[in-house]
Write a protein that holds these residues in place. Structure first.
Motif, PDB file in Angstrom:
ATOM      1  N   VAL A 173       0.500  -0.975   0.186  1.00  9.77           N
ATOM      2  CA  VAL A 173       0.203  -0.173  -0.155  1.00  9.77           C
ATOM      3  C   VAL A 173       0.472   1.039   0.180  1.00  9.77           C
ATOM      4  O   VAL A 173       1.657   1.612   0.877  1.00  9.77           O
ATOM      5  CB  VAL A 173      -0.939  -0.034   0.579  1.00  9.77           C
ATOM      6  N   THR A 174       0.455   2.586  -1.221  1.00 11.42           N
ATOM      7  CA  THR A 174       1.367   3.168  -1.263  1.00 11.42           C
ATOM      8  C   THR A 174       1.539   4.302   0.483  1.00 11.42           C
ATOM      9  O   THR A 174       0.666   3.867   0.549  1.00 11.42           O
ATOM     10  CB  THR A 174       1.041   3.802  -2.128  1.00 11.42           C
ATOM     11  N   GLY A 175       1.950   4.831   0.952  1.00 11.23           N
ATOM     12  CA  GLY A 175       2.764   5.900   1.973  1.00 11.23           C
ATOM     13  C   GLY A 175       2.966   4.831   3.289  1.00 11.23           C
ATOM     14  O   GLY A 175       2.543   5.121   4.300  1.00 11.23           O
ATOM     15  N   THR A 176       2.909   3.202   3.474  1.00  8.08           N
ATOM     16  CA  THR A 176       3.108   2.768   4.076  1.00  8.08           C
ATOM     17  C   THR A 176       4.519   2.724   4.662  1.00  8.08           C
ATOM     18  O   THR A 176       5.331   2.886   3.323  1.00  8.08           O
ATOM     19  CB  THR A 176       2.042   1.441   4.811  1.00  8.08           C
ATOM     20  N   PHE A 177       4.475   2.074   6.172  1.00 10.91           N
ATOM     21  CA  PHE A 177       6.592   2.319   6.071  1.00 10.91           C
ATOM     22  C   PHE A 177       7.361   0.548   4.724  1.00 10.91           C
ATOM     23  O   PHE A 177       8.137   0.760   4.825  1.00 10.91           O
ATOM     24  CB  PHE A 177       5.857   1.343   7.869  1.00 10.91           C
ATOM     25  N   GLU A 178       6.198  -0.256   5.315  1.00  9.14           N
ATOM     26  CA  GLU A 178       6.401  -1.058   4.526  1.00  9.14           C
ATOM     27  C   GLU A 178       7.011  -1.248   3.147  1.00  9.14           C
ATOM     28  O   GLU A 178       7.625  -1.355   2.505  1.00  9.14           O
ATOM     29  CB  GLU A 178       5.668  -2.621   4.144  1.00  9.14           C
ATOM     30  N   TYR A 179       5.905   0.146   2.177  1.00  4.74           N
ATOM     31  CA  TYR A 179       6.619   0.433   1.057  1.00  4.74           C
ATOM     32  C   TYR A 179       7.799   1.355   0.671  1.00  4.74           C
ATOM     33  O   TYR A 179       8.044   1.712   0.257  1.00  4.74           O
ATOM     34  CB  TYR A 179       4.705   1.505   0.940  1.00  4.74           C
ATOM     35  N   TYR A 180       7.961   2.046   1.844  1.00  5.81           N
ATOM     36  CA  TYR A 180       9.368   2.551   1.480  1.00  5.81           C
ATOM     37  C   TYR A 180      10.780   2.104   1.818  1.00  5.81           C
ATOM     38  O   TYR A 180      11.854   2.492   1.234  1.00  5.81           O
ATOM     39  CB  TYR A 180       8.751   4.745   2.564  1.00  5.81           C
ATOM     40  N   ILE A 181      10.072   1.137   2.664  1.00  2.08           N
ATOM     41  CA  ILE A 181      11.495   0.262   2.869  1.00  2.08           C
ATOM     42  C   ILE A 181      11.874  -0.572   1.847  1.00  2.08           C
ATOM     43  O   ILE A 181      13.215  -0.587   1.047  1.00  2.08           O
ATOM     44  CB  ILE A 181      11.043  -0.738   4.499  1.00  2.08           C
ATOM     45  N   SER A 182      10.546  -1.212   0.796  1.00  3.75           N
ATOM     46  CA  SER A 182      10.935  -1.673  -0.258  1.00  3.75           C
ATOM     47  C   SER A 182      11.018  -0.487  -1.296  1.00  3.75           C
ATOM     48  O   SER A 182      12.584  -1.182  -2.269  1.00  3.75           O
ATOM     49  CB  SER A 182       9.313  -2.372  -0.836  1.00  3.75           C
TER      50      SER A 182
END
Length: 320
Positions: A173-182
């Motif tokens: 999901v865009t904007g989540t912590f996992e998104y930015y880590i990825s």
């Protein structure tokens, strides 16, 4: 100082104007047109001529340039023939990826270049200096895309340490912590590959600066007064050697932007470099001209930024 900044900004205006003319002329001289090979091969020559007339491709170049630059000033670069969407929106989606890749590359570049330059300059003519010099020679000789292919094969395909394509894992999901880590994870290998190549100039320049400064009279005086070796290097040599490196910050931005064109293509990274290559292949002139103009503007701004930083960090320069 403010007079110098304003003067440099005024000088940049005619530079950008002539750059826009050059970019448009070069793009218009590319073989073919946006309709070459991009539509149904059974279409008639009359329909092709009609499409070229509708889009103004038969007008003289100066008329086309006038329309293009007038719209570009307002932020309208037209529509992509290939993607069927506004060029500004198309570039905006890719620009964030390239900006993130550039920031991470700059971070890796300085983390690599500064320690290697210090070791090479402080312990010049030793085995460590020769090993670092060998690395810089290889870095100058190997093109960025070759180095990227090697890194992709070893760390992507063989070791499976990093992803080999894309900018983010699917399903996040865009904007989540996992998104930015990825996002950072996907940028790491391309950024590191580009940094290991672009950093070699900084390493050699820093080495030369340290060797030159440590033989200056004020360094010899500091040593004669009993200053320790670490104090001399940390307070005098290292600090003065970093001034030119800081001034080249703007040029580093331009160099990384140019190198990212090939790295993004190698890693299938969806940035403006990859978009530029695909747009050239597809003869998508509206996208090509916008990207070339953007790259040229960043180069002019980078040069101006370097001049301003140098005037700020070097007390020997007096700008009135």
């Amino acid at each position: 100082m403010w007079k110098f900044i304003v003067r440099r900004m005024l000088i940049a205006v005619p530079q950008l104007f002539f750059l826009s003319i050059l970019v448009f002329i070069l793009a218009s001289q590319m073989p073919g047109d946006p309709f070459t090979g991009m539509i149904d091969p059974s279409i008639t020559a009359e329909r092709l001529a009609e499409l070229r007339e509708i889009h103004g491709l038969n007008d003289p170049w100066y008329q086309q340039y006038g329309r293009w630059i007038g719209n570009a000033i307002t932020g309208d670069f037209g529509q992509s023939f290939r993607y069927k969407m506004d060029v500004t929106e198309l570039i905006g989606d890719r620009l964030l990826n390239t900006a993130g890749l550039g920031v991470l590359t700059l971070l890796f570049s300085y983390l690599i270049a500064i320690p290697l330059g210090i070791v090479s300059g402080r312990f010049n003519d030793t085995w460590a200096d020769r090993a670092i010099a060998g690395y810089t020679y290889v870095g100058f000789a190997v093109p960025s895309f070759i180095f990227g292919l090697i890194a992709l094969f070893i760390f992507g395909f063989r070791l499976n340490w990093f992803p080999v394509s894309g900018s983010v894992s699917p399903g996040l999901v865009t904007g989540t912590f996992e998104y930015y880590i990825s996002k950072i994870y996907h940028m790491t290998l391309p950024a590191l590959s580009l940094a290991l190549i672009t950093t070699v100039g900084t390493v050699q320049y820093l080495r030369s600066e340290i060797i030159d400064i440590k033989h200056k009279e004020f360094i010899l005086t500091a040593k004669a007064k009993g200053a320790s070796e670490n104090r001399v290097y940390n307070k005098h040599i290292f600090r003065n050697s970093l001034l030119p490196i800081a001034a080249f910050f703007g040029y580093e931005i331009t160099g990384i932007l140019g190198g990212s064109v090939f790295i993004e293509r190698v890693f299938s990274f969806p940035g403006i470099g990859d978009l530029l290559i695909s747009s050239i292949n597809n003869r998508d002139y509206s996208v090509v001209t916008a990207l070339l103009l953007l790259s040229g503007c960043l180069a002019v701004i980078g040069t101006m930024l370097s001049d301003i930083i140098l005037s700020m960090v070097d007390p020997r320069i007096r700008i009135k």
